[in-house]
Design an enzyme around this catalytic site. Structure first.
Site, PDB file in Angstrom:
ATOM      1  N   THR A 130      41.648  51.581  37.262  1.00  0.00           N
ATOM      2  CA  THR A 130      41.996  51.658  35.851  1.00  0.00           C
ATOM      3  C   THR A 130      41.039  50.845  34.990  1.00  0.00           C
ATOM      4  O   THR A 130      40.446  49.870  35.461  1.00  0.00           O
ATOM      5  CB  THR A 130      43.429  51.131  35.632  1.00  0.00           C
ATOM      6  OG1 THR A 130      43.709  51.011  34.237  1.00  0.00           O
ATOM      7  CG2 THR A 130      43.601  49.746  36.254  1.00  0.00           C
ATOM      8  N   ASP A 131      40.930  51.218  33.720  1.00  0.00           N
ATOM      9  CA  ASP A 131      40.115  50.423  32.802  1.00  0.00           C
ATOM     10  C   ASP A 131      40.802  49.113  32.419  1.00  0.00           C
ATOM     11  O   ASP A 131      40.183  48.224  31.824  1.00  0.00           O
ATOM     12  CB  ASP A 131      39.758  51.224  31.545  1.00  0.00           C
ATOM     13  CG  ASP A 131      40.959  51.649  30.702  1.00  0.00           C
ATOM     14  OD1 ASP A 131      42.108  51.420  31.145  1.00  0.00           O
ATOM     15  OD2 ASP A 131      40.744  52.220  29.615  1.00  0.00           O
ATOM     16  N   GLU A 132      42.075  48.968  32.761  1.00  0.00           N
ATOM     17  CA  GLU A 132      42.791  47.749  32.401  1.00  0.00           C
ATOM     18  C   GLU A 132      42.253  46.516  33.121  1.00  0.00           C
ATOM     19  O   GLU A 132      42.529  45.385  32.707  1.00  0.00           O
ATOM     20  CB  GLU A 132      44.290  47.916  32.652  1.00  0.00           C
ATOM     21  CG  GLU A 132      44.908  48.995  31.777  1.00  0.00           C
ATOM     22  CD  GLU A 132      46.426  49.010  31.816  1.00  0.00           C
ATOM     23  OE1 GLU A 132      47.032  47.929  31.885  1.00  0.00           O
ATOM     24  OE2 GLU A 132      46.999  50.107  31.777  1.00  0.00           O
ATOM     25  N   TYR A 157      49.925  43.888  36.819  1.00  0.00           N
ATOM     26  CA  TYR A 157      49.403  45.191  37.244  1.00  0.00           C
ATOM     27  C   TYR A 157      47.880  45.212  37.264  1.00  0.00           C
ATOM     28  O   TYR A 157      47.259  45.531  38.280  1.00  0.00           O
ATOM     29  CB  TYR A 157      49.918  46.304  36.322  1.00  0.00           C
ATOM     30  CG  TYR A 157      49.108  47.576  36.419  1.00  0.00           C
ATOM     31  CD1 TYR A 157      49.025  48.269  37.625  1.00  0.00           C
ATOM     32  CD2 TYR A 157      48.401  48.069  35.324  1.00  0.00           C
ATOM     33  CE1 TYR A 157      48.264  49.432  37.729  1.00  0.00           C
ATOM     34  CE2 TYR A 157      47.650  49.223  35.421  1.00  0.00           C
ATOM     35  CZ  TYR A 157      47.577  49.899  36.626  1.00  0.00           C
ATOM     36  OH  TYR A 157      46.812  51.028  36.733  1.00  0.00           O
ATOM     37  N   LYS A 161      45.157  45.535  40.453  1.00  0.00           N
ATOM     38  CA  LYS A 161      44.145  46.587  40.570  1.00  0.00           C
ATOM     39  C   LYS A 161      42.736  46.001  40.623  1.00  0.00           C
ATOM     40  O   LYS A 161      41.866  46.496  41.335  1.00  0.00           O
ATOM     41  CB  LYS A 161      44.271  47.582  39.409  1.00  0.00           C
ATOM     42  CG  LYS A 161      45.518  48.451  39.473  1.00  0.00           C
ATOM     43  CD  LYS A 161      45.561  49.337  40.719  1.00  0.00           C
ATOM     44  CE  LYS A 161      44.518  50.431  40.693  1.00  0.00           C
ATOM     45  NZ  LYS A 161      44.640  51.338  41.865  1.00  0.00           N
TER      46      LYS A 161
END
Length: 354
Positions: A130-132, A157, A161
């Site tokens: 994810t870009d998060e 989260y 990741k």
């Protein structure tokens, strides 16, 4: 190719499964069938002789070894993950166990299989992230996430990741495992589990409930139609450079308030309220969640320049399709609304640690 796809009964994973089978690949769908999974998502693919399902948990190393030995895949597409930020705030343990330990198990099972198979050059372990992991961007439109952006995760989260990304790169550098990685922007589209923003807005609107918008609604996200994402993922697993990372974005930035307003306008046209008023009247601003990133935006130059991929669906087109899908598939989402946590406010950060 024979693809082992983890998390293939989830939202993004099922889109990959459906597209892969439609394109003639053999697919082994490995899923633990947790609360967010739904086999109805892959019902059309399951009719194909090229589809197989394995119910297994990526935290169970012995089960993974058995699946690799039984199916002998050409490539792994690892999507299985806990992915709801609000749930990670309330219960981070599941995210550590699944996203970090589970990815470690997948890497070790894949490495064992790859070595025993004679280290085939064509084998790939594709880790989908994810870009998060990059944190939060300023409002400046010129500021965008690239593959070289430093990691700065802000939630349990995104931290889990980020850790899994680091493990995948380490297994490539230390053991030579042939990997590719992708980091995507926010996905949306058919089969989106009804705890995420877009389905929450659609279903709350239809039910006459408030449409919750965090803070003042100014948080910005780059929206990627899930079928475009599936197309990009299949391209990367086949043609991505070994050890390379690719950012996948929709090139569709919107504030949360703009997004919710657009959904209301689409619903106003497709399913007008009985009182003739706009669904926008149901918008309600709620207390922001802790650590809420201000803005995400992807620079997709690498995947565009190296692999020739660009998104094909604009956010206006995609939202129109998505709203229509939910209107046409009430039986699908009705069956999921009683699952744990759906419809409740999660992630306030006020509860005790678990």
């Amino acid at each position: 190719m024979k693809l082992l796809i983890t998390g293939g009964a989830g939202f993004i994973g099922s889109a990959v499964v459906r597209l892969a089978v439609a394109r003639g690949h053999q697919v082994v769908n490995l899923d633990a069938l947790t609360y967010a999974a739904c086999l109805a998502n892959v019902a059309e693919a399951a009719e194909s002789p090229d589809y197989a399902f394995e119910q297994a948990d990526i935290r169970d190393r012995a089960a993974l070894d058995a699946v690799f030995a039984r199916h002998e895949p050409d490539a792994v597409m690892h999507l299985a993950a806990e992915s709801h930020v609000d749930r990670s705030i309330d219960g981070p343990g599941d995210f550590i166990e699944t996203n970090i330990t589970g990815t470690f198990n997948m890497l070790e099972a894949a490495r064992k299989y790859w070595v025993q198979a004679g280290r085939p050059e064509a084998f790939r372990f594709h880790h989908i992230s994810t870009d998060e992991v990059y944190g939060s961007l300023p409002a400046d439109p010129a500021a965008m996430f690239t593959e070289d952006t430093a990691y700065d995760p802000r939630s349990p989260y995104s931290a889990s990741k980020a850790a899994s990304d680091h493990l995948v790169r380490a297994w490539h550098e230390t053991y030579g495992l042939p990997v590719v990685l992708t980091n995507c922007s926010n996905n949306y589209g058919p089969y989106h589990f009804p705890e995420k923003l877009i389905p929450v807005v659609i279903l709350n609107a239809l039910a006459g409930k408030p449409l919750p918008v965090y803070g003042d609604g100014s948080n910005v996200r780059d929206w990627l139609y899930v079928e475009d994402h599936a197309d990009a993922l299949l391209l990367v697993v086949q043609k991505g450079a070994l050890g390379r990372s690719y950012n996948i974005g929709g090139e569709n930035e919107r504030t949360n308030l703009e997004l919710v307003g657009t959904l209301c306008e689409i619903l106003d046209a497709k399913r007008p309220r009985e009182d003739g008023k706009s669904y926008k009247d149901q918008i309600t601003f709620v207390t922001d969640r802790p650590g809420h990133d201000a803005r995400y935006a992807i620079d997709p130059s690498r995947i565009r320049d190296e692999l020739g991929w660009r998104p094909s669906v604009t956010v206006e087109e995609g939202l129109e399709r998505t709203v229509q899908w939910y209107l046409d598939n009430e039986s699908w989402w009705r069956a999921l609304q009683d699952r744990d946590g759906v419809g409740r406010r999660l992630g306030t950060g006020k509860g005790a640690g678990t």
